[in-house]
Scaffold this motif. Sequence first.
Motif, PDB file in Angstrom:
ATOM      1  N   MET A   1      13.794  -5.858 -10.851  1.00 58.66           N
ATOM      2  CA  MET A   1      14.409  -5.928  -9.526  1.00 58.66           C
ATOM      3  C   MET A   1      13.467  -6.571  -8.517  1.00 58.66           C
ATOM      4  SD  MET A   1      16.698  -2.455  -9.120  1.00 58.66           S
ATOM      5  CE  MET A   1      15.611  -1.238  -9.864  1.00 58.66           C
ATOM      6  N   TRP A   2      12.164  -6.266  -8.626  1.00 61.42           N
ATOM      7  CA  TRP A   2      11.191  -6.908  -7.744  1.00 61.42           C
ATOM      8  C   TRP A   2      11.201  -8.422  -7.948  1.00 61.42           C
ATOM      9  CZ3 TRP A   2       8.383  -5.864  -3.609  1.00 61.42           C
ATOM     10  CH2 TRP A   2       8.166  -4.536  -3.252  1.00 61.42           C
TER      11      TRP A   2
ATOM     12  N   VAL B   1       7.155 -10.899  -2.715  1.00 61.88           N
ATOM     13  CA  VAL B   1       5.887 -10.960  -3.443  1.00 61.88           C
ATOM     14  C   VAL B   1       5.751  -9.710  -4.321  1.00 61.88           C
ATOM     15  CG1 VAL B   1       3.378 -11.027  -3.238  1.00 61.88           C
ATOM     16  CG2 VAL B   1       4.805 -12.308  -1.631  1.00 61.88           C
ATOM     17  N   PHE B   2       5.396  -9.928  -5.591  1.00 63.29           N
ATOM     18  CA  PHE B   2       5.291  -8.819  -6.542  1.00 63.29           C
ATOM     19  C   PHE B   2       3.931  -8.830  -7.214  1.00 63.29           C
ATOM     20  CE2 PHE B   2       5.552  -7.701 -11.099  1.00 63.29           C
ATOM     21  CZ  PHE B   2       5.837  -6.354 -10.976  1.00 63.29           C
TER      22      PHE B   2
ATOM     23  N   THR C   1      12.091  -5.445   0.605  1.00 62.75           N
ATOM     24  CA  THR C   1      12.197  -4.789  -0.698  1.00 62.75           C
ATOM     25  C   THR C   1      11.217  -3.631  -0.824  1.00 62.75           C
ATOM     26  OG1 THR C   1      12.902  -6.868  -1.712  1.00 62.75           O
ATOM     27  CG2 THR C   1      12.154  -5.142  -3.204  1.00 62.75           C
ATOM     28  N   TRP C   2       9.991  -3.786  -0.342  1.00 57.04           N
ATOM     29  CA  TRP C   2       8.979  -2.733  -0.472  1.00 57.04           C
ATOM     30  C   TRP C   2       9.451  -1.452   0.212  1.00 57.04           C
ATOM     31  CZ3 TRP C   2       5.865   0.660   2.123  1.00 57.04           C
ATOM     32  CH2 TRP C   2       4.751   1.165   1.426  1.00 57.04           C
ATOM     33  N   TRP C   3       9.924  -1.578   1.450  1.00 56.46           N
ATOM     34  CA  TRP C   3      10.380  -0.403   2.185  1.00 56.46           C
ATOM     35  C   TRP C   3      11.636   0.190   1.563  1.00 56.46           C
ATOM     36  CZ3 TRP C   3       7.730   2.530   5.235  1.00 56.46           C
ATOM     37  CH2 TRP C   3       6.633   1.998   5.936  1.00 56.46           C
TER      38      TRP C   3
ATOM     39  N   LEU D   1      19.230  -5.922  -9.622  1.00 55.45           N
ATOM     40  CA  LEU D   1      19.069  -5.583  -8.210  1.00 55.45           C
ATOM     41  C   LEU D   1      20.421  -5.294  -7.558  1.00 55.45           C
ATOM     42  CD1 LEU D   1      17.210  -5.302  -5.771  1.00 55.45           C
ATOM     43  CD2 LEU D   1      17.441  -7.764  -5.375  1.00 55.45           C
ATOM     44  N   GLN D   2      21.403  -6.160  -7.791  1.00 52.01           N
ATOM     45  CA  GLN D   2      22.738  -5.942  -7.235  1.00 52.01           C
ATOM     46  C   GLN D   2      23.389  -4.699  -7.832  1.00 52.01           C
ATOM     47  OE1 GLN D   2      24.122  -9.884  -8.465  1.00 52.01           O
ATOM     48  NE2 GLN D   2      24.496 -10.407  -6.325  1.00 52.01           N
TER      49      GLN D   2
END
Length: 423
Positions: free
Chosen positions: A249-250, A256-257, A318-320, A386-387
Amino acid sequence: MKIKFTKQEWSTALYAALVAFCLYTCLFSFRKAFNVAAYSGHSLFGLDYKIVLVITQVMGYMASKFYGIRFIAEMKRIGRGQLILILTGISWFSWLAFALLPAPYNFWCLFFNGFPLGMLWGIVFSYVEGRRMTDLISAALAVSFIFGSGLSKSVAAFTMSTWQVSEYWMPFITGAIFAGPLLLFVYLVEKLPPPTEKDVAHRTMRLPMKKEDRRKLLREYGTGLFFLIMVYILVTILREVRDSFMADMWRESGDVFNSSVFAQTETIISLVMLLIIASMVMVRNNKRAFNITHLIMAVGFLLSLLMTLAYKQQIINTWWWMLSVGMGLYLVYIPFNSILFERFIASFRISGNVGFLIYLADAFGYLGSVAVLLSKTVLQIELSWLQFYTNLVMITGVSGLLATLISIRFFNKKPVQKQADLS
């Protein structure tokens, strides 16, 4: 009246909490490390190879939970340390077979990895249940789910990037790193003293449950337990998808992963969960604590729902989103696995053990996980992970909140026996 604990109770509880946390963190490395790898380039039965691996392991875990309903409920309190090492050893050597056999025909090894590991939660929890300080101890044990998952993935990613370990050998090597500490913490948990007379008076004696004991419990509380199990099915599905495909998903998000993100988000969640759940030890009244646990779970569903709406509107990154949805998910999952059934048994003065109830919920939780994973792949739902996950969070948030409210309404209509007035 303010609840009071002696210095001896505090020292025993802190010892048990630390040992249980470290022990289960080590055990997690034998299960979740492989999820960090992509395992691309192969397919089996018309499905992506990694998806086959995830489903196979979850099926092993699910089969273990159904078997554990009886095994854990009737388990005696002897030989547990040896049993932990035997089961972990089987799962570890399954990773060795996985590394030695050619892909994709080594997929079946993950069933024999998942099955023995599925028994371990009930065995470890049996050391800590039935104590006035169980909330504190089980909080540390339960947050090892989160921390252990993040740590094992970070260690696994490190072995591949720094030591150039292949993705097929990575799970076995990661297990080897944690094998020594595992031996130490199994030895230390065996030194934990049994519950005291005060513990038994406040939380009831925890006993093996025969078939008739289990049937009697289900006849009396089956309706409420049904809705609680529905809650658990929903959060188990979310947790399994998140743990198995978090890295994917990231990558799909475009943000950035790097491998350290797992340890970052899961450590923050672990600390918050530890503070929330451990503070429940100060709630003396078992029924009040049982109700508060329901409210914590309802907040978790609401948080996941609201933060996913914010993510879909691009208000947060995405992180939050991963952090907040993970927080919401574990606000349900961690209380369920640590204090919900502990306080349920104590509230209604039930002769039995937490293991039976946890494994009853776990069995159907993993059955739901297998069903969802298969539906996503076999039915070829045209959504990225992710979706798919964001939609799943939305559905779960609404359904889980409703089921939690129905559950608390049911149990509040049930009579509660007077508990021991200890301070």
